[in-house]
Design a protein around this motif. Structure first.
Motif, short mmCIF file in Angstrom:
data_model
loop_
_atom_site.label_atom_id
_atom_site.label_comp_id
_atom_site.label_asym_id
_atom_site.label_seq_id
_atom_site.Cartn_x
_atom_site.Cartn_y
_atom_site.Cartn_z
N SER A 6 0.38 -1.43 -0.10
CA SER A 6 0.23 -0.09 -0.07
C SER A 6 0.86 1.08 0.12
O SER A 6 1.70 1.01 0.17
CB SER A 6 -0.53 0.09 1.74
OG SER A 6 -2.22 -1.09 1.04
N VAL A 72 -7.16 -0.71 -10.82
CA VAL A 72 -8.18 -0.81 -9.61
C VAL A 72 -7.83 -1.73 -8.77
O VAL A 72 -9.21 -2.23 -9.24
CB VAL A 72 -9.85 -0.13 -9.65
CG1 VAL A 72 -10.42 -0.08 -8.66
CG2 VAL A 72 -9.50 1.29 -10.21
N ALA A 114 -12.39 6.21 -11.48
CA ALA A 114 -11.33 6.20 -10.66
C ALA A 114 -11.05 7.55 -9.99
O ALA A 114 -10.42 6.90 -8.88
CB ALA A 114 -10.07 5.31 -11.75
N ALA A 117 -13.26 8.77 -7.72
CA ALA A 117 -13.39 7.77 -5.94
C ALA A 117 -11.88 8.28 -5.50
O ALA A 117 -12.41 8.76 -4.05
CB ALA A 117 -12.43 6.29 -6.60
N VAL A 118 -10.69 8.57 -5.84
CA VAL A 118 -9.50 9.82 -5.26
C VAL A 118 -9.96 11.10 -4.84
O VAL A 118 -10.35 10.96 -3.92
CB VAL A 118 -8.35 9.93 -6.00
CG1 VAL A 118 -7.87 10.68 -6.00
CG2 VAL A 118 -7.82 8.46 -6.52
N GLU A 119 -11.12 11.66 -5.76
CA GLU A 119 -11.56 12.83 -5.68
C GLU A 119 -12.11 12.75 -4.25
O GLU A 119 -12.98 13.65 -2.92
CB GLU A 119 -12.11 13.38 -6.39
CG GLU A 119 -10.92 14.07 -7.71
CD GLU A 119 -11.50 14.57 -9.06
OE1 GLU A 119 -11.17 15.58 -9.15
OE2 GLU A 119 -12.73 14.97 -9.61
N GLY A 121 -12.04 10.96 -2.29
CA GLY A 121 -11.31 10.28 -0.37
C GLY A 121 -10.63 8.96 -0.34
O GLY A 121 -9.42 9.05 0.44
N THR A 122 -10.26 8.44 -1.65
CA THR A 122 -9.05 7.65 -1.43
C THR A 122 -8.23 7.90 -1.81
O THR A 122 -8.37 8.64 -2.80
CB THR A 122 -10.22 6.47 -3.13
OG1 THR A 122 -11.15 5.72 -2.50
CG2 THR A 122 -8.83 5.03 -3.62
N ARG A 123 -7.46 7.91 -0.73
CA ARG A 123 -5.68 8.22 -0.84
C ARG A 123 -4.56 7.05 -0.47
O ARG A 123 -3.64 7.43 -0.56
CB ARG A 123 -5.96 8.87 0.16
CG ARG A 123 -6.44 10.26 0.50
CD ARG A 123 -5.70 10.91 -0.77
NE ARG A 123 -6.40 11.87 -0.80
CZ ARG A 123 -7.53 12.85 -2.39
NH1 ARG A 123 -8.19 11.40 -2.52
NH2 ARG A 123 -8.41 13.48 -1.69
N GLN A 124 -5.59 5.69 -0.64
CA GLN A 124 -4.31 4.89 -1.17
C GLN A 124 -4.27 3.81 -2.51
O GLN A 124 -5.52 3.55 -2.54
CB GLN A 124 -4.39 3.36 0.69
CG GLN A 124 -4.81 4.24 1.88
CD GLN A 124 -2.92 4.34 2.37
OE1 GLN A 124 -2.30 3.12 2.37
NE2 GLN A 124 -2.69 4.98 2.59
N ILE A 125 -3.02 3.53 -2.62
CA ILE A 125 -3.27 3.12 -3.73
C ILE A 125 -2.25 1.62 -3.43
O ILE A 125 -1.46 1.60 -2.46
CB ILE A 125 -2.74 3.18 -4.95
CG1 ILE A 125 -1.48 3.65 -5.54
CG2 ILE A 125 -3.93 4.44 -5.45
CD1 ILE A 125 -0.22 3.45 -6.16
N SER A 126 -2.22 0.67 -3.88
CA SER A 126 -1.34 -0.09 -3.61
C SER A 126 -0.66 -0.51 -5.22
O SER A 126 -1.38 -1.01 -6.00
CB SER A 126 -2.08 -1.38 -2.98
OG SER A 126 -1.60 -3.00 -3.39
#
Length: 152
Positions: A6, A72, A114, A117-119, A121-126
């Motif tokens: 992550s 994703v 995608a 999703a980031v806008e 609040g998603t802030r983690q990528i793997s």
């Protein structure tokens, strides 16, 4: 061995074309704990993997990040030209650099869902990648005991 790590997105901004670009710090040095099953081993117990600077910042290794697709989640199959349209939502740019004890990569998201999703609040990528690993007990420079070491 296949790894998934992550990493946090930072400095994300919209381009004139509506894409979302920014940087990701990933693939850090030192010891990291995985479940055995996360790195392709049998079982689910913890395995501590030591990643020496020589492996993480190897020039050939760093070059493998450039141009890779961003997805994703982790598809069950490797992303290739045959299935790229099914899985990819963006890509990793050409700017790959050492940033302290981590690797910094530029990222571009081109898929509207995608980006939302980031806008939202998603802030983690793997990051998913493969790397040689040797099962070997040892002690890292900071004193942490490990059961495996990244070899390249």
């Amino acid at each position: 061995m296949k790894f998934t790590d992550s990493a946090a997105l930072s400095g994300m901004r919209r381009t004139a074309d509506g894409y979302l670009v920014g940087d990701v710090l990933c693939a850090r040095t030192g010891c990291q704990t995985y479940r055995a099953s996360e790195i392709g081993l049998v079982g689910d117990g913890p395995i501590i993997v030591y990643r020496p600077e020589s492996a993480v910042f190897d020039k050939a290794s760093l070059a493998t990040f450039a141009g890779k697709p961003v997805t994703v989640g982790h598809p069950a199959e490797p992303v290739t030209a045959d299935n790229w349209k099914t899985h990819a939502v963006g890509d990793i740019g050409e700017e790959i650099a050492r940033d302290g004890e981590t690797v910094r990569v530029s990222i571009k998201l081109m898929d509207a869902a995608a980006i939302r999703a980031v806008e939202g609040g998603t802030r983690q990528i793997s990051m998913g990648y493969t790397t040689p690993m040797v099962m070997q007990d040892g002690v890292a420079p900071d004193g942490t005991k490990y059961q495996a070491v990244q070899a390249g």
